[in-house]
Scaffold this motif. Structure first.
Motif: not given
Length: 261
Positions: A128-139
């Protein structure tokens, strides 16, 4: 406080240790996830990635989930789990349980980052709920080209992207260890600007080598339980300033979950 070469020079260790910084960062990420979940309760939660944040997130989720499963490709990371309510699975056990229809999570949290979980694995689940971590801290062009966090957000009625950044500072990734290292290094640079400071030494090691190459959990725990910085200076009263500068840099870290439509 100890003396240096002469009694004129003082050597001061920060009261803040490496594991204090780790704890602060993973707590920020866990709180961001809990805020996004808005007090919802779940039957089964699966957290992918035990290091560094996953174990802490899984621990916080035990209060709101009937069953919490922590999955990692490294079987020896089971040793870091201190909450007996958390069920650990390595990749083989997870794949077998998935094939046998034993997994039906209504919450999935993917913290595996760069080169981690494939979108195909998540597509086999139906939370029902999916959370994924964004690995980027900057471009960063190379990091941006291999990041597939948005591709992983392919399931769930409610979907969120976990973002972690530092205000006024740059970290290449949102990884907890990257943030620890950058926080300590920037604090050393800040300390060197103070009058009377000869030098500031970051007490850092290659922790991932200890954990993933040596596979020594106990050694890892011992190594992070050390002062974050050692300062050589003329003023023995700098201890509070050292810790304040560390705290200021820790406070630059901000984590939140962005709702994805």
């Amino acid at each position: 406080m100890k003396y240096g070469i002469t009694e004129t020079v003082k050597t001061i260790n920060s009261k803040i240790k490496i594991n204090d910084i780790i704890y602060n960062i993973v707590e920020k990420k866990a709180n961001a996830i809990k805020y996004f979940l808005e007090g919802e309760e779940f039957n089964q939660a699966i957290v992918f990635g035990a290091y560094l944040c996953g174990n802490f997130v899984a621990d916080t989720l035990t209060k709101d989930c009937d069953e919490v499963i922590l999955v990692d490709v490294h079987p020896h990371l089971k040793e870091i789990i201190i909450n007996e309510k958390i069920k650990f699975m390595d990749s083989s056990k997870f794949n077998l349980s998935l094939r046998n229809g034993e997994l039906n999570p209504d919450l999935v949290v993917d913290l595996t980052g760069i080169g981690g979980l494939s979108p195909e694995i998540i597509s086999k689940l139906n939370p029902s709920v999916l959370i994924v971590e964004n690995p980027k801290g900057t471009f960063d062009k190379d990091i941006n080209n291999i990041d597939n966090s948005m591709d992983r957000l392919n399931k769930g009625v409610k979907r969120g992207l976990l973002n972690t950044f530092r205000t006024s500072k740059v970290s290449k990734t949102s990884g907890s260890m990257t943030l620890v290292i950058d926080t300590v290094m920037d604090s050393c640079n800040d300390l060197k600007e103070l009058d009377g400071v000869l030098y500031a030494i970051p007490n850092l090691k290659y922790y991932e080598g200890i954990l993933f190459h040596e596979k020594d959990i106990r050694k890892f725990i011992d190594e992070v339980n050390t002062p974050a910085i050692t300062v050589s200076c003329l003023d023995e009263d700098l201890e509070n300033e050292i810790n304040n500068i560390l705290l200021k840099n820790i406070d630059r870290i901000y984590s939140y979950v962005e709702k994805i439509k």
